[in-house]
Design a protein around this motif. Sequence first.
Motif, PDB file in Angstrom:
ATOM      1  N   ALA A   1       0.829  -1.204   0.000  1.00 58.99           N
ATOM      2  CA  ALA A   1       0.000   0.000   0.000  1.00 58.99           C
ATOM      3  C   ALA A   1       0.864   1.255   0.000  1.00 58.99           C
ATOM      4  CB  ALA A   1      -0.923  -0.007   1.212  1.00 58.99           C
ATOM      5  N   THR A   2       1.919   1.248   0.800  1.00 61.07           N
ATOM      6  CA  THR A   2       2.820   2.395   0.841  1.00 61.07           C
ATOM      7  C   THR A   2       3.481   2.613  -0.509  1.00 61.07           C
ATOM      8  OG1 THR A   2       3.242   2.105   3.202  1.00 61.07           O
ATOM      9  CG2 THR A   2       4.879   3.330   1.951  1.00 61.07           C
ATOM     10  N   ALA A   3       3.928   1.535  -1.145  1.00 51.70           N
ATOM     11  CA  ALA A   3       4.581   1.653  -2.444  1.00 51.70           C
ATOM     12  C   ALA A   3       3.645   2.204  -3.511  1.00 51.70           C
ATOM     13  CB  ALA A   3       5.119   0.290  -2.879  1.00 51.70           C
ATOM     14  N   LEU A   4       2.351   1.927  -3.380  1.00 49.30           N
ATOM     15  CA  LEU A   4       1.367   2.398  -4.345  1.00 49.30           C
ATOM     16  C   LEU A   4       0.846   3.791  -4.026  1.00 49.30           C
ATOM     17  CD1 LEU A   4       1.525  -0.602  -5.123  1.00 49.30           C
ATOM     18  CD2 LEU A   4      -0.963  -0.587  -5.406  1.00 49.30           C
ATOM     19  N   GLY A   5       1.355   4.400  -2.956  1.00 50.28           N
ATOM     20  CA  GLY A   5       0.865   5.709  -2.542  1.00 50.28           C
ATOM     21  C   GLY A   5      -0.444   5.655  -1.802  1.00 50.28           C
ATOM     22  N   LEU A   6      -0.778   4.472  -1.256  1.00 47.24           N
ATOM     23  CA  LEU A   6      -2.061   4.266  -0.577  1.00 47.24           C
ATOM     24  C   LEU A   6      -1.867   3.908   0.885  1.00 47.24           C
ATOM     25  CD1 LEU A   6      -3.828   2.107  -3.346  1.00 47.24           C
ATOM     26  CD2 LEU A   6      -4.063   4.570  -2.946  1.00 47.24           C
ATOM     27  N   GLY A   7      -0.718   4.262   1.440  1.00 51.32           N
ATOM     28  CA  GLY A   7      -0.396   3.843   2.791  1.00 51.32           C
ATOM     29  C   GLY A   7      -1.324   4.375   3.864  1.00 51.32           C
ATOM     30  N   SER A   8      -2.025   5.462   3.596  1.00 51.60           N
ATOM     31  CA  SER A   8      -2.982   5.999   4.569  1.00 51.60           C
ATOM     32  C   SER A   8      -4.423   5.644   4.199  1.00 51.60           C
ATOM     33  CB  SER A   8      -2.846   7.525   4.653  1.00 51.60           C
ATOM     34  OG  SER A   8      -3.138   8.125   3.406  1.00 51.60           O
ATOM     35  N   THR A   9      -4.575   4.773   3.211  1.00 52.76           N
ATOM     36  CA  THR A   9      -5.907   4.454   2.684  1.00 52.76           C
ATOM     37  C   THR A   9      -6.280   2.997   2.862  1.00 52.76           C
ATOM     38  OG1 THR A   9      -5.647   6.178   1.013  1.00 52.76           O
ATOM     39  CG2 THR A   9      -7.358   4.541   0.616  1.00 52.76           C
ATOM     40  N   THR A  10      -5.334   2.100   2.596  1.00 61.18           N
ATOM     41  CA  THR A  10      -5.620   0.666   2.658  1.00 61.18           C
ATOM     42  C   THR A  10      -4.370  -0.067   3.109  1.00 61.18           C
ATOM     43  OG1 THR A  10      -6.636  -1.182   1.440  1.00 61.18           O
ATOM     44  CG2 THR A  10      -5.016   0.156   0.238  1.00 61.18           C
TER      45      THR A  10
END
Length: 395
Positions: free
Chosen positions: A341-350
């Motif tokens: 998730a962090t690598a995809l830029g979604l670390g605060s989302t999923t």
Amino acid sequence: MLITGGRVLVDSGTYLEDGAVLIEGDSISAVGPRERIEERAGADVPRFEFDGTVLPGLIDAHVHLAFDGGPDPVSTLQDSTDEVLLEDMRRRAAQLLRSGVTTARDLGDRSWLVLRLAAEINDRRTPGPGIVSAGTPATTVGGHCHFLGGEVSGEAEVRELVRRNLAAGAGVIKAMVTGGGLTKDGPKSHESQFSAEELAALVDEAHKAGVPVAAHAHGTDGIAAAVEAGVDTIEHCTWMTSGGLDLRQDVLKQIIDRGITVCPAVSPHWQMLPRIFGEERAAAMFDLVRQMADAGVRLVAGTDAGVQRAGFDGLVPALSFYSHLGLANSSIIDMATSEAATALGLGSTTGRIAPGYRADLLLVDGDPLADLGALKNVRAVFASGLRHEPNEAAE
């Protein structure tokens, strides 16, 4: 919706025993001990009572929904109209979801079809995981995956393709920094494609828009060029040269120091690689991944789903590769959840089970921290709060 579980994975390697997750709309509103969350939920809230493990939905960080995973995915793609292809992609997205994948990063398709599919999924017209799409990958004239429509030459054309992808809604920009085996008439996998100036222009254009760059790079020279250009993730990262394999320690150090994530994009059928490459070469390739892990490189899970022998239900079999290397189950699960998730830029989302995060959950029988194979025992998948069964038919 109130989901109760025998155990809830609330942090890396950490279970909350006899826990519960409260979902409101598409988000998690509360996580905690069962009794406390049940009291908060109230008697009229629908319940899903479960005695197995509740963990974050899985993330496949490298898929190609435009390909069919058959013996000749390129020919199948080229023989399909956009509408036929889109219908096939809907079925593949549903297959990902049923296998426990609630987020996928698609790293190259044709005609921005994945972005159309992502919009359908977001609008709940089509079942599937949340998708981060690269749109049309950048390649050189006649280069790797040129048939997807992303051939460019020179800095101006590179920037224009990036802008077109961004305008279409791309959440990541993909650069084919080296050749690849899928393109029979293109550069070999170890051969570099772009100039340093072209790569710098691509990264600059993407980063100005706040969008990360994923670099397909098999060759050692291409890996070094991608690192120098400032990409965010390196896909495959197999350290190939014309004469074999060469992991350069200076480049490895830069990858670590710059916080670049590596997605090895391991095939679900990785056990076949010794037969394809030979026992000695396959063992050397495996060892390079182990060396990167031991050195502290951030690794995330992906399958290259869609290419030959890589179906859309193969993430869990691919994860067994990292068990073979000796990684702990907790780390492997992180690679397919929070780290991805962090690598995809979604670390605060999923990627986590916590209040405010998207209600992306996987419910499995057994204990995956003790036995990673338990991830195959899917009982239910929740994507943005919607429940899906593993055996439900694809739309």
